[in-house]
Design a protein around this motif. Structure first.
Motif, short mmCIF file in Angstrom:
data_model
loop_
_atom_site.label_atom_id
_atom_site.label_comp_id
_atom_site.label_asym_id
_atom_site.label_seq_id
_atom_site.Cartn_x
_atom_site.Cartn_y
_atom_site.Cartn_z
N THR A 377 63.27 18.83 -30.08
CA THR A 377 64.45 19.64 -30.41
C THR A 377 65.47 19.61 -29.28
N ARG A 378 64.99 19.47 -28.04
CA ARG A 378 65.92 19.41 -26.90
C ARG A 378 66.73 18.11 -26.94
N ILE A 379 66.08 17.02 -27.32
CA ILE A 379 66.80 15.76 -27.42
C ILE A 379 67.80 15.83 -28.58
N GLN A 380 67.41 16.52 -29.63
CA GLN A 380 68.35 16.75 -30.74
C GLN A 380 69.60 17.45 -30.23
N LYS A 381 69.42 18.44 -29.34
CA LYS A 381 70.56 19.16 -28.76
C LYS A 381 71.39 18.25 -27.86
N ALA A 382 70.71 17.38 -27.09
CA ALA A 382 71.44 16.45 -26.22
C ALA A 382 72.33 15.53 -27.03
N ILE A 383 71.84 15.10 -28.18
CA ILE A 383 72.64 14.23 -29.05
C ILE A 383 73.80 15.00 -29.65
N ARG A 384 73.54 16.21 -30.11
CA ARG A 384 74.57 16.99 -30.79
C ARG A 384 75.65 17.49 -29.84
N LYS A 385 75.23 17.92 -28.64
CA LYS A 385 76.19 18.55 -27.72
C LYS A 385 76.78 17.58 -26.70
N ARG A 386 76.01 16.57 -26.30
CA ARG A 386 76.48 15.68 -25.23
C ARG A 386 76.60 14.23 -25.69
N LYS A 387 76.44 14.01 -27.00
CA LYS A 387 76.56 12.66 -27.57
C LYS A 387 75.61 11.67 -26.89
N ALA A 388 74.42 12.11 -26.57
CA ALA A 388 73.45 11.25 -25.88
C ALA A 388 73.03 10.09 -26.78
N LYS A 389 72.76 8.94 -26.15
CA LYS A 389 72.24 7.78 -26.86
C LYS A 389 70.74 7.69 -26.62
N VAL A 390 69.98 7.44 -27.68
CA VAL A 390 68.53 7.36 -27.57
C VAL A 390 68.07 5.96 -27.97
N PHE A 391 67.29 5.33 -27.08
CA PHE A 391 66.67 4.04 -27.34
C PHE A 391 65.16 4.25 -27.35
N ALA A 392 64.43 3.38 -28.03
CA ALA A 392 62.98 3.55 -28.09
C ALA A 392 62.27 2.21 -28.19
N ILE A 393 61.13 2.13 -27.49
CA ILE A 393 60.22 0.98 -27.58
C ILE A 393 58.95 1.48 -28.25
N GLY A 394 58.60 0.87 -29.38
CA GLY A 394 57.41 1.28 -30.12
C GLY A 394 57.62 1.11 -31.60
N PRO A 395 56.58 1.34 -32.39
CA PRO A 395 56.72 1.25 -33.85
C PRO A 395 57.75 2.26 -34.35
N VAL A 396 58.54 1.84 -35.32
CA VAL A 396 59.61 2.70 -35.85
C VAL A 396 59.00 3.92 -36.54
N THR A 397 59.52 5.10 -36.20
CA THR A 397 59.08 6.34 -36.83
C THR A 397 60.28 7.28 -36.93
N ASP A 398 60.20 8.25 -37.80
CA ASP A 398 61.31 9.19 -38.00
C ASP A 398 61.24 10.30 -36.96
N LEU A 399 62.19 10.32 -36.03
CA LEU A 399 62.23 11.35 -35.01
C LEU A 399 63.25 12.44 -35.32
N THR A 400 63.86 12.39 -36.49
CA THR A 400 64.86 13.35 -37.00
C THR A 400 66.25 13.14 -36.42
N TYR A 401 66.45 12.10 -35.61
CA TYR A 401 67.79 11.81 -35.10
C TYR A 401 67.96 10.30 -34.97
N LYS A 402 69.17 9.88 -34.70
CA LYS A 402 69.46 8.45 -34.64
C LYS A 402 68.87 7.83 -33.37
N VAL A 403 68.12 6.76 -33.55
CA VAL A 403 67.48 6.05 -32.44
C VAL A 403 67.76 4.56 -32.59
N GLU A 404 68.08 3.90 -31.49
CA GLU A 404 68.22 2.44 -31.51
C GLU A 404 66.87 1.85 -31.09
N TRP A 405 66.16 1.30 -32.06
CA TRP A 405 64.82 0.78 -31.79
C TRP A 405 64.90 -0.62 -31.17
#
Length: 666
Positions: A377-405
């Protein structure tokens, strides 16, 4: 900072504050239903009306009105009183008179505010409307005729839980709150809508008709279902814990709790170990404490191996360490063997609240939504309030926010893709989060540290290197030395004659086939099935304990109820056993134990963030392979308490596997 006057009191308020917040700063209580400090402003219940000048000569909704220079705000005029009475009268037009059978009774905002701000009688005599019940899953019980359309649940689902599954259909009097196609809420945080609901429209299904709030004893405690260290309150009656509710702690869980935290408490009374057992001729036979201790003494050689489970308190681990010696201790029961020479290098250094400030985040082998929902939920806030970009290494899964896999190949750590590299070069506060799905591979820890060094994730005013644990006992265990060089497999290869298992149910017990196994725990789960001797211990609700969360925050919980039958607090078991083994431990009370523990590890004696200091171990950065999957396969059944919980079993069956569970009347 604008200056305003509230009921004759002049004060300065922060820029951007609302009139409602200004009134609260002046010590005035403003009634509200739709407004919530952690959700966006809706302004649709109109209960927070005040009189403001300059402005139109009518009451105004204070939650949606910005505080500006020179405002004169009145909260106690006849106009305001009459307006609030009118709003309350409207809210109660259709509300059913079922307070005696409503689970919200005794802690209901509508009850409290209708008494404080409502009229003595209603002028409406039309028939009340009725709304059919909605299905929201196995945890949330609905009585939507009571709903006052405050939309708190709608905003929570979208803004905090990250699922757009609750909304409104219809207009005006026919408006109804429901889930999409009336299916169960697919969120690990769904139980929070019960706390948010200001009336009895959404209540806890497992807790339905169990108790009234004034009947319950309330005990502050710490959650052990994951490593976040959620601050909770255990409500108990007699010897049973009936519910767990979150306590407010802005640094840890804000005021939320995961569904496991809330609803696994019914597992505390099922499948319990309430007497010692000894294995005779392949079968476990009930015994008394003296027999069990004598059986252990027969295999005692002066030292023993100790393996700590995921939910053990620091006091238990310290007592076991002092009795068994310090050479064969391990808490990473699933086989992880990462370097622990520097605690800062295995810590969540950004802190849980601090991750909100990150602007670029790389997740490596971490399914945050299941491993630590409240960090998610904190990362959700970082995306919503600070326009944070999230990247991920691993099998694709739904984290409830936009992720560049970036795929599941770990080589991306050593040779970052261009999109990630470009984002990191301009990032002011970059962060990496390494989870258990990656730490099981050789070289990942070193490669992550090298990655952090290359892209300057650790700076004077920012430390973006994070390891995400998901066991409540992990950081406390590491501080107490529960990390054998080479991990559990190397410890087992030493073939200890005697091994204590502290609530360790995820261990591969075939590794210890030649050891005499003593299980100290509270549930008849996997560990008890393999034990040669069982010593019944206390669950987290039945003892006072110290826990260290994933960011190194030392916290203490209190005892809510007593253990069942002959079960005892774990540290007391080791204290009694030490007399039999001729190695008496130097404490006879919890306070004396904590004094000894603080002497050995000073950081465990002070509640709050432990200061590990940043130091980087020299590790190999050679890494290869692909992340096959994530450690948590079933969010609802991760430990012995959850597996004993009928509610968690139902959640698993219904939400993860689609099994339809019918009630008796169906």
């Amino acid at each position: 900072m604008p200056k305003v006057t509230v009921d004759g009191l002049e004060l300065e308020v922060p820029a951007g504050a609302t009139v409602l917040q200004a009134c609260e700063m002046a010590g005035k209580e403003i009634p509200r239903f739709c407004y919530h400090e952690r959700l966006s402003i809706a302004g649709n219940c109109r209960m927070c009306l005040v009189e403001v000048a300059p402005g139109p000569p009518k009451p105004q909704a204070s939650c949606a009105l910005p505080a500006t220079e020179g405002q004169i705000i009145r909260t106690d005029t006849p106009m305001v009183k009459k307006a609030r009475e009118g709003v309350m009268e409207f809210l109660l037009i259709n509300h059913p008179l079922d307070c005696p059978i409503c689970d919200q009774g005794g802690e209901c905002d509508l009850q409290d505010q209708s008494v404080a701000y409502g009229r003595g009688a209603s002028r409406f005599d039309e028939n009340k409307r009725a709304v059919s019940e909605k299905y929201m899953g196995p945890l949330v019980k609905t009585a939507m005729t009571r709903c006052i359309q405050c939309t708190r649940c709608v905003r929570f689902a979208e803004e905090v839980a990250g699922i757009e599954e609750i909304g409104a259909i219809g207009r005006g009097e026919n408006m109804q709150i429901t889930t999409y196609l009336e299916h169960a809420m697919q969120s690990e945080l769904s139980g929070n809508v019960v706390d948010l609901c200001p009336v009895g429209a959404l209540t806890s299904k497992p807790y339905a008709f169990e108790a009234r709030p004034w009947e319950l004893k309330k005990t502050p405690s710490i959650d052990v279902m994951d490593a976040v260290g959620t601050n909770i309150r255990l409500d108990s009656r007699g010897r049973a814990v009936l519910r767990a509710l979150p306590r407010i702690n802005d640094d840890v869980n804000e005021e939320w709790a995961s569904d496991k935290t809330r609803h696994a408490v019914d597992g505390l009374t099922h499948r319990r170990l309430d007497k010692p057992y000894i294995r005779k001729d392949g079968k476990l036979v009930a015994a008394d404490w003296a027999e069990a201790f004598d059986a252990i003494k027969a295999h005692w050689t002066g030292e023993a191996a100790v393996l700590a489970g995921d939910q053990v308190d620091c006091e238990t681990m310290f007592a076991a360490r002092e009795l068994a010696g310090t050479s064969m201790l391990e808490g990473r029961q699933t086989g992880l063997a990462y370097d622990t020479s520097s605690l800062s290098a295995v810590n969540f250094n950004t802190t849980i609240a601090g991750i909100e400030n990150a602007d670029v985040i790389l997740l490596v082998g971490s399914d945050l939504r299941r491993e630590a929902p409240l960090v998610n939920t904190r990362i959700q806030k970082a995306i919503r309030k600070r326009k944070a970009k999230v990247f991920a290494i691993g099998p694709v899964t739904d984290l409830t926010y936009k992720v560049e896999w970036l795929g599941d190949d770990l080589s991306a750590l050593t040779k970052a893709p261009k999109a990630l590299s470009d984002a990191l070069k301009t990032a002011e506060r970059p962060a990496i989060i390494v989870g258990g799905g990656a730490l099981r591979y050789d070289g990942v820890h070193g490669a992550a540290l090298a990655f952090a060094k290359k892209y300057k994730l650790v700076r004077d005013d920012w430390n973006g290197f994070n390891i995400l644990h998901f066991a409540a006992a992990r950081m406390g265990g590491l501080m107490l030395g529960y990390a054998h060089d080479g991990g559990i497999k190397k410890l087992a290869a030493a073939q200890p004659k005697l091994a204590f298992f502290l609530g360790a149910d995820e261990v591969d017990y075939s590794l210890f086939a030649g050891s005499f196994k003593v299980y100290v725990g509270h549930h008849g789960d996997n560990g008890a099935h393999h034990a040669d001797v069982i010593l019944p211990g206390a669950a987290y609700s039945e003892k006072s304990g110290t826990y260290v969360n994933l960011e190194g925050r030392v916290q203490r919980g209190e005892r809510a109820v007593f253990p069942p039958g002959d079960a005892r607090e774990d540290w007391a078991i080791f204290r009694a056993l030490s007399d039999v083994l001729g190695k008496r431990l130097p404490f006879d009370s919890l306070d004396a134990l904590r004094a000894e523990m603080t002497k050995a590890v000073p950081a465990l004696g002070v509640e709050g963030l432990a200061d590990y200091g940043w130091s980087e171990p020299s590790l190999s950065a050679d890494v290869s392979g692909k992340i096959a999957d994530y450690p948590i396969k079933d969010f609802y059944l991760t430990n012995a308490i959850c597996r004993a919980s009928e509610t968690m079993q139902r959640c698993s069956a219904e939400l993860l596997y689609g099994t339809q569970i019918l009630e008796a009347a169906e």
